[in-house]
Design a protein around this motif. Structure first.
Motif, short mmCIF file in Angstrom:
data_model
loop_
_atom_site.label_atom_id
_atom_site.label_comp_id
_atom_site.label_asym_id
_atom_site.label_seq_id
_atom_site.Cartn_x
_atom_site.Cartn_y
_atom_site.Cartn_z
N ALA A 58 0.84 -1.21 0.00
CA ALA A 58 0.00 0.00 0.00
C ALA A 58 0.87 1.26 0.00
CB ALA A 58 -0.93 -0.01 1.21
N LEU A 59 2.02 1.20 0.67
CA LEU A 59 2.94 2.33 0.67
C LEU A 59 3.64 2.46 -0.69
CD1 LEU A 59 4.58 1.97 4.21
CD2 LEU A 59 3.02 3.77 3.46
N GLU A 60 4.01 1.31 -1.27
CA GLU A 60 4.69 1.31 -2.56
C GLU A 60 3.80 1.92 -3.64
OE1 GLU A 60 5.73 -2.78 -3.22
OE2 GLU A 60 6.83 -2.88 -1.32
N VAL A 61 2.52 1.54 -3.64
CA VAL A 61 1.56 2.06 -4.61
C VAL A 61 1.42 3.57 -4.47
CG1 VAL A 61 -0.90 2.07 -5.26
CG2 VAL A 61 0.27 -0.09 -4.89
N ALA A 62 1.52 4.06 -3.25
CA ALA A 62 1.42 5.51 -2.99
C ALA A 62 2.72 6.24 -3.28
CB ALA A 62 0.99 5.74 -1.54
N GLY A 63 3.75 5.48 -3.71
CA GLY A 63 5.03 6.11 -4.06
C GLY A 63 5.89 6.51 -2.88
N ARG A 64 5.67 5.85 -1.73
CA ARG A 64 6.45 6.20 -0.54
C ARG A 64 7.83 5.56 -0.60
NH1 ARG A 64 2.45 7.69 3.33
NH2 ARG A 64 4.09 8.15 4.84
N PRO A 65 8.86 6.21 -0.05
CA PRO A 65 10.23 5.67 -0.11
C PRO A 65 10.42 4.47 0.81
CG PRO A 65 10.18 7.69 1.18
CD PRO A 65 8.81 7.53 0.59
N ASN A 66 11.50 3.72 0.58
CA ASN A 66 11.79 2.52 1.37
C ASN A 66 11.93 2.82 2.86
OD1 ASN A 66 11.69 0.63 -0.68
ND2 ASN A 66 13.84 0.93 -1.25
N ARG A 67 12.48 4.00 3.19
CA ARG A 67 12.65 4.33 4.62
C ARG A 67 11.30 4.39 5.35
NH1 ARG A 67 13.84 9.16 2.00
NH2 ARG A 67 12.40 10.89 2.46
N ASP A 68 10.24 4.83 4.63
CA ASP A 68 8.90 4.85 5.23
C ASP A 68 8.41 3.42 5.48
OD1 ASP A 68 8.98 7.56 5.10
OD2 ASP A 68 7.35 7.81 3.64
N ILE A 69 8.66 2.54 4.52
CA ILE A 69 8.25 1.14 4.66
C ILE A 69 8.93 0.51 5.87
CG2 ILE A 69 8.41 -1.15 3.58
CD1 ILE A 69 8.05 0.33 0.85
N THR A 70 10.24 0.73 5.97
CA THR A 70 11.03 0.18 7.08
C THR A 70 10.54 0.69 8.43
OG1 THR A 70 12.94 0.09 5.62
CG2 THR A 70 13.38 -0.13 7.96
N GLU A 71 10.12 1.94 8.47
CA GLU A 71 9.70 2.55 9.73
C GLU A 71 8.25 2.26 10.07
OE1 GLU A 71 9.28 7.00 11.81
OE2 GLU A 71 10.22 6.80 9.84
#
Length: 227
Positions: free
Chosen positions: A103-116
């Motif tokens: 869901a974060l990837e689809v929204a174009g969020r960076p990897n650091r957001d995913i990790t956090e």
């Protein structure tokens, strides 16, 4: 925050999904839409997320006039809304962590957001130790928790839960509702569509009752009463 203004949705003369429906939902409200199957609950949700357009009337979400949005503008609207479904709609070939991070990837969020953010979301729904489990390895209640974590990962203004406990036993139902109340207390508006009388009568929150596409009752601290 949300306004339905004299909204009707008519498919044909034999299928009137909604008829002259008007209501407002304020920021941080917890509201339940109740009614038997076919009463109009799911149609309201489809109109809110722009999946359907009203035959007449207006649907307003914040600054968005939803029925006037073009297809390419709908993703922008939907970033503000997290949706939870009865059948979970998890990707079977992805782990709990990957379902949420998608869901974060689809929204174009960076990897650091995913990790956090993904571990935080898993911890909030009580599934930190299930991050690497696939949906087939999770119980029904655990799958719905993953779905809730996915719905809230982008910090939406509203979470819409469409019969989220329909496939769950009473214990898991109670836990999912507690989780939705917790999310609401943290500032997210919750719209719960359900025909579960017991849930509604225990919530002591606003209830909009629907019957044959019309609002028959709108009470601040409502009960499940359709007769």
């Amino acid at each position: 925050m949300i306004t339905f203004q004299n909204v009707s949705k008519i498919y044909n003369h034999h299928s009137i999904a909604l008829e002259d429906v008007s209501f407002k939902i304020e920021v941080q409200e917890f509201i339940s839409l109740v009614g038997i199957s076919g009463a109009g609950k799911s149609t309201i949700i489809k109109l809110l997320i722009g999946e359907e357009k009203p035959t007449k009337g207006r649907v307003i979400f914040g600054s968005y006039d939803v029925n006037k949005l073009k297809a390419k503008e709908l993703p922008q609207l939907r970033r503000h809304i997290g949706v939870i479904f009865q059948d979970f709609r998890l990707l079977q070939n992805k782990t709990a962590f990957e379902n949420i991070s998608f869901a974060l990837e689809v929204a174009g969020r960076p990897n650091r957001d995913i990790t956090e953010f993904v571990p935080q979301a898993l911890e909030m729904v009580g599934l930190k130790n299930k991050a690497n489990n696939f949906p087939r390895e999770l119980s029904g209640g655990e799958k719905q928790r993953v779905a809730i974590a996915r719905a809230m990962i982008n910090h939406p203004d509203v979470i819409v839960a469409d019969e989220p406990t329909g496939n769950l036993d009473p214990l898991n139902t109670k836990e999912i509702i507690k989780l939705l109340l917790k999310i609401n207390e943290l500032g997210t508006t919750i719209i719960l569509a359900t025909h579960n009388k017991e849930i509604i009568n225990q919530l002591d929150k606003r209830v909009i009752s629907l019957e044959d596409g019309r609002i028959i009752r709108d009470e601040k601290k409502g009960k499940y009463i359709l007769a």
